[in-house]
Design a protein around this motif. Structure first.
Motif, PDB file in Angstrom:
ATOM      1  N   ASP A  10       2.030  25.371 -31.624  1.00 35.48           N
ATOM      2  CA  ASP A  10       1.860  26.433 -32.608  1.00 35.48           C
ATOM      3  C   ASP A  10       1.503  27.697 -31.851  1.00 35.48           C
ATOM      4  OD1 ASP A  10       2.043  25.157 -35.313  1.00 35.48           O
ATOM      5  OD2 ASP A  10       0.420  23.925 -34.498  1.00 35.48           O
ATOM      6  N   ILE A  60      10.429  24.254 -36.043  1.00 36.85           N
ATOM      7  CA  ILE A  60      10.106  23.757 -37.385  1.00 36.85           C
ATOM      8  C   ILE A  60       9.952  24.913 -38.362  1.00 36.85           C
ATOM      9  CG2 ILE A  60       8.383  22.507 -38.755  1.00 36.85           C
ATOM     10  CD1 ILE A  60       7.742  20.925 -36.147  1.00 36.85           C
ATOM     11  N   SER A  61       9.190  25.936 -37.960  1.00 37.87           N
ATOM     12  CA  SER A  61       8.996  27.101 -38.826  1.00 37.87           C
ATOM     13  C   SER A  61       8.757  28.328 -37.961  1.00 37.87           C
ATOM     14  CB  SER A  61       7.808  26.880 -39.780  1.00 37.87           C
ATOM     15  OG  SER A  61       6.609  26.710 -39.053  1.00 37.87           O
ATOM     16  N   GLY A  62       9.025  29.493 -38.526  1.00 32.59           N
ATOM     17  CA  GLY A  62       8.849  30.741 -37.802  1.00 32.59           C
ATOM     18  C   GLY A  62      10.005  31.020 -36.866  1.00 32.59           C
ATOM     19  N   GLU A  63       9.727  31.781 -35.830  1.00 34.32           N
ATOM     20  CA  GLU A  63      10.760  32.175 -34.875  1.00 34.32           C
ATOM     21  C   GLU A  63      10.153  32.246 -33.476  1.00 34.32           C
ATOM     22  OE1 GLU A  63      13.965  35.606 -35.131  1.00 34.32           O
ATOM     23  OE2 GLU A  63      12.029  36.398 -34.447  1.00 34.32           O
ATOM     24  N   VAL A 122       5.149  30.716 -34.779  1.00 35.75           N
ATOM     25  CA  VAL A 122       6.138  29.644 -34.702  1.00 35.75           C
ATOM     26  C   VAL A 122       5.430  28.296 -34.587  1.00 35.75           C
ATOM     27  CG1 VAL A 122       6.408  29.675 -32.172  1.00 35.75           C
ATOM     28  CG2 VAL A 122       8.313  28.945 -33.618  1.00 35.75           C
ATOM     29  N   ARG A 123       6.070  27.275 -35.140  1.00 39.96           N
ATOM     30  CA  ARG A 123       5.694  25.876 -34.899  1.00 39.96           C
ATOM     31  C   ARG A 123       6.961  25.190 -34.433  1.00 39.96           C
ATOM     32  NH1 ARG A 123       2.284  21.576 -38.474  1.00 39.96           N
ATOM     33  NH2 ARG A 123       0.645  22.370 -37.108  1.00 39.96           N
ATOM     34  N   GLY A 129      15.247  30.729 -34.903  1.00 39.63           N
ATOM     35  CA  GLY A 129      14.485  30.497 -36.116  1.00 39.63           C
ATOM     36  C   GLY A 129      14.420  29.028 -36.494  1.00 39.63           C
ATOM     37  N   ALA A 130      13.728  28.777 -37.591  1.00 40.40           N
ATOM     38  CA  ALA A 130      13.554  27.421 -38.108  1.00 40.40           C
ATOM     39  C   ALA A 130      14.906  26.730 -38.222  1.00 40.40           C
ATOM     40  CB  ALA A 130      12.865  27.466 -39.456  1.00 40.40           C
TER      41      ALA A 130
END
Length: 127
Positions: A41, A63-66, A96-97, A75-76
């Motif tokens: 993360d 997984i999420s974010g960028e 981001v994750r 991106g995701a």
């Protein structure tokens, strides 16, 4: 039929957090021998604290974010794979994750990897 000895299941957010650098954390996940798996993360505006070098390569799935690698943005839903002996230093503007993996030198060689590319020693924050 699977038994409880055949699997491990957990909520990612319940796994112990390792502070890697300013705004960067890692959670090491259980895996099979020779494979290292983790969740990273990164807070908005964070950059990985050093240039990351993996002798056997590295892959991650956003997984999420960028995440930003050089001038490229991922991106995701994006899967990114780095070649053996490559280097990178991820950063993010949005946060981001991602989930990442790489293989040990032994597993890499057993799969036919080039022994000349194995020069890396993990940075202390990588475990």
């Amino acid at each position: 039929m699977l038994s409880n000895d055949d699997l491990q299941a957990m909520q990612i957010d319940d796994v112990a957090v390792i502070e890697v650098g300013d705004g960067c954390t890692r959670r090491d996940l259980p895996s099979n021998p020779g494979v290292r798996v983790w969740v990273v993360d990164m807070a908005p505006g964070a950059q990985w604290p050093y240039v990351d070098h993996h002798d056997t390569g590295e892959s991650f799935y956003v997984i999420s974010g960028e995440v930003i690698e050089g001038e490229s943005r991922y991106g995701a839903g994006t899967y990114v794979a780095f070649a053996p002996d490559s280097r990178h230093r991820p950063r993010t503007e949005s946060g981001v994750r991602l989930i990442g993996l790489n293989v040990s030198s032994t597993a890499f060689l057993a799969a036919g990897g080039n022994p000349d590319s194995i020069t890396h020693h993990f940075h202390p924050t990588q475990g």
